[in-house]
Design an enzyme around this catalytic site. Structure first.
Site, PDB file in Angstrom:
ATOM      1  N   PHE A  22      48.245 -29.109  56.145  1.00  0.00           N
ATOM      2  CA  PHE A  22      47.959 -29.864  57.368  1.00  0.00           C
ATOM      3  C   PHE A  22      48.820 -31.142  57.347  1.00  0.00           C
ATOM      4  CE2 PHE A  22      44.577 -29.857  60.675  1.00  0.00           C
ATOM      5  CZ  PHE A  22      44.933 -31.016  61.343  1.00  0.00           C
ATOM      6  N   VAL A  81      45.628 -37.311  55.732  1.00  0.00           N
ATOM      7  CA  VAL A  81      44.558 -37.247  56.727  1.00  0.00           C
ATOM      8  C   VAL A  81      44.821 -38.362  57.727  1.00  0.00           C
ATOM      9  CG1 VAL A  81      42.072 -37.149  57.092  1.00  0.00           C
ATOM     10  CG2 VAL A  81      43.015 -36.439  54.899  1.00  0.00           C
ATOM     11  N   HIS A  88      35.891 -36.692  63.012  1.00  0.00           N
ATOM     12  CA  HIS A  88      36.245 -35.680  61.997  1.00  0.00           C
ATOM     13  C   HIS A  88      37.008 -36.320  60.839  1.00  0.00           C
ATOM     14  CE1 HIS A  88      38.194 -31.774  60.654  1.00  0.00           C
ATOM     15  NE2 HIS A  88      36.903 -31.529  60.644  1.00  0.00           N
TER      16      HIS A  88
HETATM   17  N1  LIG Z   1      42.621 -33.411  60.494  1.00  0.00           N
HETATM   18  C1  LIG Z   1      43.127 -33.167  59.235  1.00  0.00           C
HETATM   19  C2  LIG Z   1      42.705 -32.112  58.450  1.00  0.00           C
HETATM   20  N2  LIG Z   1      41.733 -31.261  58.914  1.00  0.00           N
HETATM   21  C3  LIG Z   1      41.512 -29.956  58.345  1.00  0.00           C
HETATM   22  C4  LIG Z   1      40.593 -29.994  57.122  1.00  0.00           C
HETATM   23  O1  LIG Z   1      41.237 -30.599  56.007  1.00  0.00           O
HETATM   24  C5  LIG Z   1      40.202 -28.563  56.718  1.00  0.00           C
HETATM   25  O2  LIG Z   1      41.366 -27.851  56.366  1.00  0.00           O
HETATM   26  C6  LIG Z   1      39.485 -27.860  57.841  1.00  0.00           C
HETATM   27  O3  LIG Z   1      38.388 -28.654  58.268  1.00  0.00           O
HETATM   28  C7  LIG Z   1      38.967 -26.483  57.392  1.00  0.00           C
HETATM   29  O4  LIG Z   1      38.078 -26.596  56.324  1.00  0.00           O
HETATM   30  N3  LIG Z   1      43.213 -31.891  57.227  1.00  0.00           N
HETATM   31  C8  LIG Z   1      44.194 -32.729  56.724  1.00  0.00           C
HETATM   32  O5  LIG Z   1      44.675 -32.522  55.599  1.00  0.00           O
HETATM   33  N4  LIG Z   1      44.622 -33.782  57.478  1.00  0.00           N
HETATM   34  C9  LIG Z   1      44.123 -34.035  58.715  1.00  0.00           C
HETATM   35  O6  LIG Z   1      44.557 -35.020  59.388  1.00  0.00           O
HETATM   36  C1  LIG Z   2      41.549 -36.005  60.454  1.00  0.00           C
HETATM   37  C2  LIG Z   2      41.229 -35.010  61.486  1.00  0.00           C
HETATM   38  O1  LIG Z   2      40.444 -34.120  61.292  1.00  0.00           O
HETATM   39  C3  LIG Z   2      41.790 -35.275  62.835  1.00  0.00           C
HETATM   40  O2  LIG Z   2      43.203 -35.196  62.753  1.00  0.00           O
HETATM   41  C4  LIG Z   2      41.274 -34.274  63.852  1.00  0.00           C
HETATM   42  O3  LIG Z   2      41.681 -34.778  65.097  1.00  0.00           O
HETATM   43  P1  LIG Z   2      40.562 -34.939  66.253  1.00  0.00           P
HETATM   44  O4  LIG Z   2      39.546 -35.926  65.706  1.00  0.00           O
HETATM   45  O5  LIG Z   2      41.324 -35.494  67.439  1.00  0.00           O
HETATM   46  O6  LIG Z   2      39.973 -33.574  66.501  1.00  0.00           O
END
Ligand SMILES: Nc1c(NC[C@H](O)[C@H](O)[C@H](O)CO)[nH]c(=O)[nH]c1=O
Ligand SMILES: CC(=O)[C@@H](O)COP(=O)(O)O
Length: 158
Positions: A22, A81, A88
Site C-alpha cells: 500500500f 500510512v 481509518h
Molecule cells: N490506508 C492505508 C492502508 N490501509 C490498508 C490496511 O493496511 C490493510 O491492508 C487493510 O485494512 C486490509 O487489512 N495501509 C497502508 O499501509 N497505508 C495506508 O495509508
Molecule cells: C490510512 C488509511 O487507511 C487511509 O489512507 C484510508 O483513506 P480514507 O480514510 O480516505 O478511506
C-alpha cells in the site's frame, strides 16, 4: 561500564524485511534505502529476505511468524500510512504500532519500526528519500546496531 554496539558488523547477519505494498510509490523508496544501507555494511543479498504484505496492518502478523521462525538476526518493518478522509488512518496506525511494539518487547528477534505515519503524501515523500531523509535507511542502520548491541551484551553478561 558503558557497552557500545561497536562496529555494525555484517558477518553472519540474516535480515528479514517486511514491507507494505500500500502506497508502494513510497514504500519502494523505503525499501531501496534499507537495502542500500545493508549493502554498504556488506550484508550479503542472499542474507536478506524481503516479504511484501498488502498493507501496514498486515505487517505485525507476518513479523510475528518470522520472529517465531528463529531464522533471522533482525527484522525491519517498512510501510507508509497516510491520513485519508476518515478515521481509518488512526486504527491502522494504532494496530501497526501496537503490534510491532509488542514484538519488540516480547519477541526473540530484534525488530525496528520503519512505518511512516503521515498527515499527507508530501510528508511521506520527504521521508522516503527527499529532504527529510529516508526512514528505510535509518531503520536499517538501527537494526544492525541493535543486533550488535545484543551480541555485545550476551558476551558482556556471561
Ligand atoms: N490506508 C492505508 C492502508 N490501509 C490498508 C490496511 O493496511 C490493510 O491492508 C487493510 O485494512 C486490509 O487489512 N495501509 C497502508 O499501509 N497505508 C495506508 O495509508
Ligand atoms: C490510512 C488509511 O487507511 C487511509 O489512507 C484510508 O483513506 P480514507 O480514510 O480516505 O478511506
Amino acid at each position: 561500564m558503558t557497552i557500545y554496539s561497536g562496529n555494525l558488523t555484517s558477518k553472519d547477519v540474516k535480515i528479514a524485511i517486511v514491507v507494505a505494498r500500500f502506497n508502494e510509490f513510497v514504500t519502494s523508496k523505503l525499501l531501496g534505502g534499507a537495502l542500500d544501507v545493508l549493502g554498504r555494511h556488506e550484508v550479503a543479498a542472499t542474507d536478506i529476505d524481503t516479504i511484501w504484505v498488502p498493507g501496514a496492518f498486515e505487517i505485525p502478523a507476518i513479523a510475528k511468524l518470522l520472529d517465531a521462525s528463529g531464522k533471522y538476526d533482525g527484522i525491519i518493518t517498512l510501510g507508509a500510512v497516510i491520513r485519508g478522509e476518515t478515521s481509518h488512518y488512526d486504527y491502522v496506525c494504532n494496530e501497526v504500532s501496537k503490534g510491532i511494539g509488542s514484538l519488540a518487547l516480547n519477541g526473540k528477534t530484534p525488530i525496528v519500526f520503519g512505518v511512516l505515519t503521515t498527515e499527507n503524501v508530501e510528508q511521506a515523500i520527504q521521508r522516503s528519500g527527499a529532504k527529510s531523509g529516508n526512514k528505510g535507511s535509518d531503520v536499517a542502520t538501527s537494526i544492525l546496531e541493535i543486533i550488535n548491541l545484543k551480541r555485545q551484551l550476551v558476551t558482556a553478561t556471561k
